[in-house]
Design an enzyme around this catalytic site. Structure first.
Site, PDB file in Angstrom:
ATOM      1  N   HIS A 420     -10.268   3.036  -8.713  1.00  0.00           N
ATOM      2  CA  HIS A 420      -9.573   2.728  -9.296  1.00  0.00           C
ATOM      3  C   HIS A 420      -9.927   1.046  -8.863  1.00  0.00           C
ATOM      4  O   HIS A 420     -10.052   0.247  -8.708  1.00  0.00           O
ATOM      5  CB  HIS A 420      -7.901   2.291  -8.457  1.00  0.00           C
ATOM      6  CG  HIS A 420      -7.252   1.604  -9.282  1.00  0.00           C
ATOM      7  ND1 HIS A 420      -6.044   1.193  -8.250  1.00  0.00           N
ATOM      8  CD2 HIS A 420      -6.322   1.526 -10.309  1.00  0.00           C
ATOM      9  CE1 HIS A 420      -4.932   0.241  -8.926  1.00  0.00           C
ATOM     10  NE2 HIS A 420      -5.597   0.542 -10.538  1.00  0.00           N
ATOM     11  N   GLU A 432     -10.400   0.382  -5.986  1.00  0.00           N
ATOM     12  CA  GLU A 432     -10.226   0.641  -4.791  1.00  0.00           C
ATOM     13  C   GLU A 432     -11.119   2.501  -5.074  1.00  0.00           C
ATOM     14  O   GLU A 432     -10.399   3.017  -5.664  1.00  0.00           O
ATOM     15  CB  GLU A 432      -8.770   1.535  -4.784  1.00  0.00           C
ATOM     16  CG  GLU A 432      -7.995   0.118  -4.191  1.00  0.00           C
ATOM     17  CD  GLU A 432      -6.345   0.436  -4.562  1.00  0.00           C
ATOM     18  OE1 GLU A 432      -5.723   0.202  -3.416  1.00  0.00           O
ATOM     19  OE2 GLU A 432      -5.574   1.152  -5.326  1.00  0.00           O
TER      20      GLU A 432
END
Length: 678
Positions: A420, A432
């Site tokens: 992410h 992430e």
């Protein structure tokens, strides 16, 4: 030639031993050499600055002696009777550049690894080995203040333009070019009177800009302004004395300690490894599915770092728009001297647009960046399972949807992972890496290594609604909307959090993200956490009215011609009987407490491995005030007993969603800290 090559380390740094050895080497060349060239044997580092452990471990007197030692050694370089040349390749920051400032000349390579500057104020201190003294005398007070107060590091071309270096040379000809400069006469310095006048003119301008940016939270900034502007009005010796006194004073502040901790967390992320995996998969060819803002941003970032990218979308129009975004991002990078024109063209050439399904043979990683709809993403993953080679990693850029559920759409669920990126991709350093229930350690390790390879910083997160950053950030943004619904002024809500230290107010951030997007994510979280997540009705009213934020021109603000002014139309959609809001401290308390509580829940539920991960994620992914160290460091500073007491009081006043989580309740009984070693 004096060459720096710290044994057993990838970087050269200055500690007491290195400074003393440099002093010995200067004894050897002081009378015999025709000139001295300073160089590095490291492949990507000239000198990375001072040993930061000294700032954390030395007493005030010991630190003062350490700073004085560095100043004395660099003064000896400046006083040598022969020309001195710094041959710079790689990172040349802090004390490394201060050594260069003591030299007669500075030559650097244009290599991407070469970065030049004085980032000390980002660590809560100031340049104290002559940087605050010599840089203003080299490039003038206004230019020096811009570098020092901004904690800036620049590419070689930008540094040359500002006068921080004297020439750019090809890497293979760097020493040869430095030898030529040994014979140059030293440049005549500006008359001291010019510097004094410039200081008088620059000081009020710099002070105003500094306060606008820092809100008075970073003590290093006013101190650096004082040292620079007062320093040029007197002798070099007096200015160096000011540097010494200032850095010892600043090193003892909590802001400095927290900023150094943040720096160390960044370094930790760059070296993160997944236990048990010795050789993560190498990734050189990536396919990005979705050419929208995020997909194009990801493709641009990867291609600019040498990776081949296949950019895929459902039709030629969308792909063309994505390629246009990439071209614009590259042009902006050229303008900012991040890459040259040839590098920009080469990066664009590495992107292969595809408006139809393309073969994925040879693709090491697929990153899905479609809209946040689970059904659509599952369909994409199901098709990827059919056409992608078995060894290809499958990743989603989703910001909140379940990686475990996405993985169920493919046969080999172990190769599915979340990667992410945050928007805008070219500015946000955090990624992430989200592990589903069946994501293998090898897949996780390969994703982590990939993120590091492309110059981002990973945080590993367990699959949970909202993951880490959005999980903590959404309650804060939602509470800002709740305060607005109850009658608080848009500008006052945002100003309260700017004063707390956030880089952008929560309502302005919601406008940037999009109210529809914020409502979607909030709905996902509210369904998952029914006991402590809620959605203010005003959000739904605004979305139904087409007030989606910046992209529609209307949200909490009206966005016109690059300006944002609070929307009177939004105010009409507030709750019936809305009052006049509340004071700044009360608004800050409500918004910050929710972030602290949710961060604690992430530790309680093992969304991340340790408190440092939660704090790092919020600072790097959401801009949580770095000088406060993150929401959990902030909780430690306030005291967990005090945090729980405030949450309980707020739950009675404002609603049960403020009730403290079980972990905080347990910790509050003994006022236990998240960071037990502090």
């Amino acid at each position: 030639m004096l060459t720096f090559d710290r044994a057993g380390s990838a970087a050269n740094i200055f500690d007491v031993g290195t400074l003393r050895e440099l002093g010995v080497r200067l004894d050897e060349v002081e009378h015999d050499a025709a000139g001295v060239i300073f160089a590095s044997a490291k492949p990507a580092i000239f000198i990375a600055g001072a040993d930061l452990n000294a700032l954390e471990t030395l007493s005030g007197d010991e630190l003062r002696e350490f700073i004085a030692l560095g100043q004395d050694v660099f003064n000896r370089i400046a006083a040598l009777r022969v020309p001195t040349v710094a041959a710079i390749h790689g990172a040349c920051v802090g004390g490394g550049y201060e050594l260069c400032l003591a030299c007669t000349w500075r030559i650097a390579t244009a290599d991407r690894a070469t970065k030049i500057g004085l980032p000390e104020t980002q660590l809560g201190i100031l340049p104290a080995w002559g940087g605050s003294t010599r840089l203003p005398r080299l490039i003038g007070v206004p230019g020096a203040l811009d570098i020092i107060l901004g904690g800036k590091t620049l590419a070689a071309k930008a540094a040359l333009k500002r006068g921080m270096i004297d020439e750019i040379a090809p890497r293979e000809l760097l020493i040869e070019a430095a030898l030529k400069w040994v014979g140059h006469e030293p440049r005549r310095r500006r008359h001291a009177g010019f510097d004094r006048v410039a200081a008088l003119v620059a000081t009020p301008i710099a002070r105003r800009r500094m306060l606008e940016k820092s809100r008075g939270h970073y003590p290093a900034l006013p101190k650096a302004l004082e040292v620079v502007t007062e320093g040029v009005r007197g002798s070099i010796e007096e200015s160096l004395r000011r540097e010494r006194l200032a850095v010892v004073e600043l090193a003892a502040t909590p802001e400095c300690r927290n900023l150094i901790r943040v720096f160390k967390l960044q370094e930790r992320a760059k070296k993160l490894r997944v236990p048990g995996v010795e050789k993560p998969a190498a990734i050189g060819h990536v396919a990005v599915i979705g050419a929208g803002v995020m997909g194009a941003g990801i493709a641009q970032w990867l291609s600019a770092r040498g990776l081949r990218v296949l950019l895929r979308d459902i039709d030629a129009e969308r792909v063309a728009a994505g390629m246009g975004r990439i071209a614009k991002l590259n042009a902006d990078a050229v303008k900012r001297h991040i890459m040259d024109r040839k590098e920009g063209r080469d990066a664009l050439d590495r992107v292969s647009p595809a408006a139809a399904e393309a073969p994925l043979a040879g693709v090491d990683l697929v990153i899905e960046a479609a809209v946040e709809k689970m059904d659509l993403k599952k369909k994409i993953f199901g098709r990827l399972d059919e056409v992608a080679p078995a060894e290809t990693l499958l990743a989603s850029n989703t910001s909140a949807l379940s990686i475990t559920e996405l993985g169920a759409a493919v046969k080999r669920t172990d190769r599915v992972v979340g990667i992410h990126f945050f928007n805008p991709v070219h500015r946000m350093p955090l990624v992430e890496v989200t592990t589903g229930e069946r994501t293998s350690a090898e897949t996780t390790a390969s994703a982590v290594r990939f993120v590091q390879k492309i110059g981002k910083m990973p945080v590993v997160v367990r699959d949970s609604p909202g993951f880490l950053v959005n999980r903590i950030l959404l309650p804060y943004m939602v509470e800002a909307a709740e305060l607005f619904a109850q009658g608080a002024d848009v500008a006052e809500i945002d100003a309260a959090m700017l004063d707390f230290g956030m880089p952008m107010g929560p309502l302005r951030l919601t406008d940037e993200v999009g109210l529809d997007v914020a409502e979607d994510v909030a709905t996902t979280l509210a369904l998952a956490f029914v006991d402590h997540m809620h959605i203010p009705a005003v959000l739904n009213r605004m979305v139904r009215a087409g007030m989606l934020g910046k992209k529609s021109g209307r949200g909490f603000y009206v966005h016109e011609k690059g300006k944002a002014t609070p929307s009177t139309d939004a105010a009409k959609l507030r709750n019936a009987g809305a009052g006049q809001g509340m004071d700044k401290a009360a608004m800050q308390r409500r918004m910050v407490l929710l972030m602290v509580n949710e961060a604690a829940r992430c530790i309680e539920e093992k969304v991340v491995a340790e408190p440092a991960d939660a704090d790092f994620g919020m600072i790097m992914g959401a801009g949580f005030a770095p000088f406060r160290g993150g929401p959990l460091r902030y909780a430690d500073a306030v005291g967990t007993a005090e945090v729980v007491s405030a949450l309980q009081a707020e739950a009675e006043r404002s609603g049960p969603y403020f009730a403290p989580c079980e972990l905080l309740n347990e910790m509050s009984k003994t006022n236990r800290k998240f960071y037990a070693t502090d």
